[in-house]
Each structure stands twice: as C-alpha cells, then as structure tokens.
Write a protein that holds these residues in place. Structure first.
Motif, PDB file in Angstrom:
ATOM      1  N   CYS A   1       4.180  12.520  -7.413  1.00 45.62           N
ATOM      2  CA  CYS A   1       3.832  13.842  -6.861  1.00 45.62           C
ATOM      3  C   CYS A   1       4.249  13.943  -5.396  1.00 45.62           C
ATOM      4  O   CYS A   1       4.805  14.960  -4.958  1.00 45.62           O
ATOM      5  CB  CYS A   1       2.329  14.088  -6.988  1.00 45.62           C
ATOM      6  SG  CYS A   1       1.769  14.424  -8.677  1.00 45.62           S
ATOM      7  N   LEU A   2       3.994  12.877  -4.638  1.00 49.68           N
ATOM      8  CA  LEU A   2       4.342  12.867  -3.215  1.00 49.68           C
ATOM      9  C   LEU A   2       5.854  12.818  -3.004  1.00 49.68           C
ATOM     10  O   LEU A   2       6.394  13.461  -2.101  1.00 49.68           O
ATOM     11  CB  LEU A   2       3.682  11.666  -2.532  1.00 49.68           C
ATOM     12  CG  LEU A   2       2.168  11.761  -2.330  1.00 49.68           C
ATOM     13  CD1 LEU A   2       1.577  10.380  -2.053  1.00 49.68           C
ATOM     14  CD2 LEU A   2       1.842  12.719  -1.181  1.00 49.68           C
TER      15      LEU A   2
ATOM     16  N   ALA B   1       4.491   8.223  -0.581  1.00 51.56           N
ATOM     17  CA  ALA B   1       4.923   7.950  -1.956  1.00 51.56           C
ATOM     18  C   ALA B   1       5.276   6.476  -2.123  1.00 51.56           C
ATOM     19  O   ALA B   1       4.879   5.827  -3.100  1.00 51.56           O
ATOM     20  CB  ALA B   1       6.124   8.823  -2.313  1.00 51.56           C
ATOM     21  N   GLU B   2       5.997   5.932  -1.164  1.00 47.41           N
ATOM     22  CA  GLU B   2       6.392   4.528  -1.217  1.00 47.41           C
ATOM     23  C   GLU B   2       5.168   3.612  -1.153  1.00 47.41           C
ATOM     24  O   GLU B   2       5.093   2.593  -1.854  1.00 47.41           O
ATOM     25  CB  GLU B   2       7.344   4.214  -0.060  1.00 47.41           C
ATOM     26  CG  GLU B   2       7.873   2.787  -0.028  1.00 47.41           C
ATOM     27  CD  GLU B   2       8.739   2.446  -1.223  1.00 47.41           C
ATOM     28  OE1 GLU B   2       8.880   1.237  -1.519  1.00 47.41           O
ATOM     29  OE2 GLU B   2       9.272   3.364  -1.873  1.00 47.41           O
TER      30      GLU B   2
ATOM     31  N   CYS C   1      -1.999   5.508  -8.988  1.00 44.80           N
ATOM     32  CA  CYS C   1      -1.116   5.246  -7.845  1.00 44.80           C
ATOM     33  C   CYS C   1       0.314   5.673  -8.148  1.00 44.80           C
ATOM     34  O   CYS C   1       0.983   6.303  -7.313  1.00 44.80           O
ATOM     35  CB  CYS C   1      -1.140   3.762  -7.481  1.00 44.80           C
ATOM     36  SG  CYS C   1      -2.616   3.212  -6.615  1.00 44.80           S
ATOM     37  N   PHE C   2       0.784   5.334  -9.345  1.00 39.93           N
ATOM     38  CA  PHE C   2       2.166   5.662  -9.682  1.00 39.93           C
ATOM     39  C   PHE C   2       2.379   7.170  -9.733  1.00 39.93           C
ATOM     40  O   PHE C   2       3.334   7.695  -9.142  1.00 39.93           O
ATOM     41  CB  PHE C   2       2.573   5.045 -11.017  1.00 39.93           C
ATOM     42  CG  PHE C   2       3.936   5.488 -11.446  1.00 39.93           C
ATOM     43  CD1 PHE C   2       5.072   4.956 -10.859  1.00 39.93           C
ATOM     44  CD2 PHE C   2       4.091   6.492 -12.393  1.00 39.93           C
ATOM     45  CE1 PHE C   2       6.337   5.401 -11.218  1.00 39.93           C
ATOM     46  CE2 PHE C   2       5.347   6.938 -12.759  1.00 39.93           C
ATOM     47  CZ  PHE C   2       6.476   6.389 -12.175  1.00 39.93           C
ATOM     48  N   TYR C   3       1.508   7.886 -10.428  1.00 45.19           N
ATOM     49  CA  TYR C   3       1.722   9.331 -10.577  1.00 45.19           C
ATOM     50  C   TYR C   3       1.461  10.084  -9.276  1.00 45.19           C
ATOM     51  O   TYR C   3       2.093  11.113  -9.016  1.00 45.19           O
ATOM     52  CB  TYR C   3       0.896   9.878 -11.741  1.00 45.19           C
ATOM     53  CG  TYR C   3       1.538   9.536 -13.060  1.00 45.19           C
ATOM     54  CD1 TYR C   3       2.654  10.233 -13.514  1.00 45.19           C
ATOM     55  CD2 TYR C   3       1.080   8.465 -13.824  1.00 45.19           C
ATOM     56  CE1 TYR C   3       3.285   9.889 -14.703  1.00 45.19           C
ATOM     57  CE2 TYR C   3       1.705   8.116 -15.014  1.00 45.19           C
ATOM     58  CZ  TYR C   3       2.812   8.833 -15.450  1.00 45.19           C
ATOM     59  OH  TYR C   3       3.449   8.485 -16.623  1.00 45.19           O
ATOM     60  N   LEU C   4       0.584   9.558  -8.437  1.00 45.42           N
ATOM     61  CA  LEU C   4       0.423  10.151  -7.106  1.00 45.42           C
ATOM     62  C   LEU C   4       1.701   9.930  -6.302  1.00 45.42           C
ATOM     63  O   LEU C   4       2.155  10.825  -5.567  1.00 45.42           O
ATOM     64  CB  LEU C   4      -0.776   9.535  -6.384  1.00 45.42           C
ATOM     65  CG  LEU C   4      -1.062  10.087  -4.983  1.00 45.42           C
ATOM     66  CD1 LEU C   4      -1.272  11.603  -5.013  1.00 45.42           C
ATOM     67  CD2 LEU C   4      -2.283   9.396  -4.372  1.00 45.42           C
ATOM     68  N   SER C   5       2.300   8.762  -6.463  1.00 45.89           N
ATOM     69  CA  SER C   5       3.568   8.462  -5.798  1.00 45.89           C
ATOM     70  C   SER C   5       4.654   9.455  -6.213  1.00 45.89           C
ATOM     71  O   SER C   5       5.404   9.967  -5.374  1.00 45.89           O
ATOM     72  CB  SER C   5       4.007   7.035  -6.142  1.00 45.89           C
ATOM     73  OG  SER C   5       5.339   6.794  -5.735  1.00 45.89           O
TER      74      SER C   5
ATOM     75  N   ARG D   1       1.602  -0.122  -4.149  1.00 48.65           N
ATOM     76  CA  ARG D   1       0.260  -0.519  -4.591  1.00 48.65           C
ATOM     77  C   ARG D   1       0.192  -0.586  -6.116  1.00 48.65           C
ATOM     78  O   ARG D   1      -0.427  -1.490  -6.679  1.00 48.65           O
ATOM     79  CB  ARG D   1      -0.790   0.466  -4.063  1.00 48.65           C
ATOM     80  CG  ARG D   1      -2.216  -0.008  -4.343  1.00 48.65           C
ATOM     81  CD  ARG D   1      -3.269   0.912  -3.786  1.00 48.65           C
ATOM     82  NE  ARG D   1      -4.595   0.498  -4.231  1.00 48.65           N
ATOM     83  CZ  ARG D   1      -5.627   1.306  -4.350  1.00 48.65           C
ATOM     84  NH1 ARG D   1      -5.503   2.593  -4.038  1.00 48.65           N
ATOM     85  NH2 ARG D   1      -6.793   0.860  -4.767  1.00 48.65           N
ATOM     86  N   ALA D   2       0.851   0.358  -6.793  1.00 49.31           N
ATOM     87  CA  ALA D   2       0.894   0.322  -8.260  1.00 49.31           C
ATOM     88  C   ALA D   2       1.535  -0.973  -8.741  1.00 49.31           C
ATOM     89  O   ALA D   2       1.056  -1.609  -9.687  1.00 49.31           O
ATOM     90  CB  ALA D   2       1.657   1.530  -8.799  1.00 49.31           C
ATOM     91  N   CYS D   3       2.613  -1.384  -8.077  1.00 51.11           N
ATOM     92  CA  CYS D   3       3.313  -2.627  -8.444  1.00 51.11           C
ATOM     93  C   CYS D   3       2.428  -3.848  -8.235  1.00 51.11           C
ATOM     94  O   CYS D   3       2.451  -4.787  -9.037  1.00 51.11           O
ATOM     95  CB  CYS D   3       4.593  -2.774  -7.627  1.00 51.11           C
ATOM     96  SG  CYS D   3       5.860  -1.545  -8.021  1.00 51.11           S
ATOM     97  N   GLU D   4       1.652  -3.840  -7.167  1.00 49.62           N
ATOM     98  CA  GLU D   4       0.755  -4.960  -6.883  1.00 49.62           C
ATOM     99  C   GLU D   4      -0.380  -5.031  -7.904  1.00 49.62           C
ATOM    100  O   GLU D   4      -0.783  -6.115  -8.332  1.00 49.62           O
ATOM    101  CB  GLU D   4       0.173  -4.817  -5.473  1.00 49.62           C
ATOM    102  CG  GLU D   4       1.196  -5.026  -4.361  1.00 49.62           C
ATOM    103  CD  GLU D   4       0.681  -4.568  -3.004  1.00 49.62           C
ATOM    104  OE1 GLU D   4      -0.473  -4.070  -2.940  1.00 49.62           O
ATOM    105  OE2 GLU D   4       1.427  -4.686  -2.016  1.00 49.62           O
ATOM    106  N   LEU D   5      -0.886  -3.870  -8.303  1.00 44.99           N
ATOM    107  CA  LEU D   5      -2.014  -3.827  -9.233  1.00 44.99           C
ATOM    108  C   LEU D   5      -1.611  -4.224 -10.647  1.00 44.99           C
ATOM    109  O   LEU D   5      -2.341  -4.944 -11.332  1.00 44.99           O
ATOM    110  CB  LEU D   5      -2.628  -2.421  -9.250  1.00 44.99           C
ATOM    111  CG  LEU D   5      -3.419  -2.014  -8.013  1.00 44.99           C
ATOM    112  CD1 LEU D   5      -3.687  -0.513  -8.028  1.00 44.99           C
ATOM    113  CD2 LEU D   5      -4.740  -2.780  -7.943  1.00 44.99           C
TER     114      LEU D   5
END
Length: 246
Positions: free
Chosen positions: A205-206, A219-220, A199-203, A225-229
């Motif tokens: 990239c976006l 991206a946001e 999720c973070f690295y896709l964020s 979602r990365a923060c929640e996980l």
C-alpha cells in the motif's frame, strides 16, 4: 505441573508418566482430567518431550482426546488434529477441515481463523469467499492475529485498499507475540505469520500509494520486517511481486 514446570522444577519424563497414569485411570475422580491428559500425551509425542518423538502416537492420543468432536472433550486436540492433517506427511485436507470445524464449533479461536483460510483457498472444502470472510472477520474481531493478517490480504486483493491499510496499521503495531499467545490461546507461530502478512500488504500500500500516501522508505521498512518475521511467506510474496501478480 511437572510437564510445564509450573510450581515445581520441570521434569518432562515424570510429567509424561503421570499424564499416562491419569489417561489410563478408571477412577471416577480422574474422568474430568482424562481428555486433558490424552491431549498432553499427544503433545509430548509431537514435541518429543519426555518421550521419543512420534507423530503417529501423537495422532492416536489426540483422536482419543478429541472424542469425535464432543464439546466436553479437548478442543485443543481437535485443533491440533486439524493442523496435523494439513502437514505434508499427514496430508488429508478433508480431515483437516472436519477437525477445525469441530473445534471452531466448540469455541476454538485458532481453528476459526484457519477455517477462513481453508474456505478462501478451497482446501478440503468448496471455495467460498463469503464463508472465508465470515470466518476471518469473526475470528479477527475476537483477537485472532493470523485471521487479521489474512483479512488484510483479502481486503487488498478485493482492492479495498483503505480497509486493508487501516487494519494492517493496527496489526503491525503488535510487538509482544508471547503475550498475544497467552491472551488469545493461539499459537505464536501463527500470530507471527499474521503480523508478517500485515507488514507485507502495508508495504505494498505504501509503495504504490494504495489507500494512503505513497512512502517508499516506510514501504521498505515494513517489507524488511515481513521478511524477518516469516522468510518463507515473504519469499512467496516477493515472487508474486516479481511476476506482477501483486
């Protein structure tokens, strides 16, 4: 069965007593169950389930269950020893690497992914990006979600943005962590961490238009979602972005 409540009402204390009986039995009929019982006794001590929590006792029983890395022993115990020796209170990265290597050689998908990360970071072994990639790629292909997430990170850091974003897209599509844990035999916590990495690295990239079309809103969404996980890992990511490392 009593320990996990399979086919009967869970009774952790009775389950622990029965496992102890099997582990200490000299009966020929119990030999094939001994290593499994020893692993579960260690697990009970580690989790404080049916007995008072005690990490030293968990270590002692897992060492017996691991049987010097024998393929006929408990591979789960070998993996758990690798994880135990990575904890701050038991920190011994050379021992962690040894046990994950033994478990990986005996087929552990979980340990194969962790070995890749240890090679990547030089934890307990000389750093080797080639060995890291080999372990992570094979584990990822076998379904290890944590390895998939860390492979996304490796691709991104090598500026292979299309590969990073393509793999990340597949990983972020996972939703049922418990089902993945059952299917792969990997710990749910590590699966969750792998999805958080993706999720973070896709964020990133976006947000930067690396490997795909820039989309700040998407991206946001993936950063949240990365923060929640995994709030801890996401905090480290946030600092890396703030200091211009990423």
């Amino acid at each position: 069965m009593y320990y996990d409540g399979i086919g009967t009402e869970a009774n952790e204390k009775k389950g622990f007593e029965l496992m102890l009986k099997v582990a200490k039995s000299s009966s020929l009929g119990a030999i094939h169950l001994k290593h499994h019982a020893q692993f579960n006794i260690g697990r009970a001590y580690f989790e404080g389930y049916g007995v008072e929590q005690n990490n030293k006792e968990a270590e002692r029983w897992w060492i017996q269950a691991a049987d010097d890395g024998s393929p006929n022993a408990s591979v789960l115990a070998q993996t758990m020893l690798g994880m135990l020796y990575s904890r701050p209170d038991f920190l011994n990265l050379k021992q962690a690497f040894f046990w994950h290597s033994e478990a990986c050689g005996n087929g552990s998908l979980e340990s194969q992914g962790i070995l890749g990360v240890m090679y990547l970071q030089g934890d307990g072994i000389k750093q080797s990006e080639a060995s890291a990639y080999e372990c992570l790629k094979e584990a990822a292909d076998r379904g290890n979600v944590y390895a998939q997430g860390r492979l996304v990170q490796l691709f991104y850091n090598k500026k292979l943005f299309t590969k990073a974003s393509d793999l990340a897209r597949r990983v972020v599509a996972y939703t049922d962590v418990e089902e993945l844990a059952r299917d792969t035999g990997c710990l749910a916590a590590y699966i969750t961490k792998g999805i958080a990495y993706a999720c973070f690295y896709l964020s990133r990239c976006l947000a930067l238009g690396n490997g795909l079309r820039m989309d700040k809103e998407e991206a946001e969404k993936y950063f949240k979602r990365a923060c929640e996980l995994d709030p801890v890992v996401s905090h480290d990511f946030h600092l890396d972005v703030a200091y211009g490392i990423l």
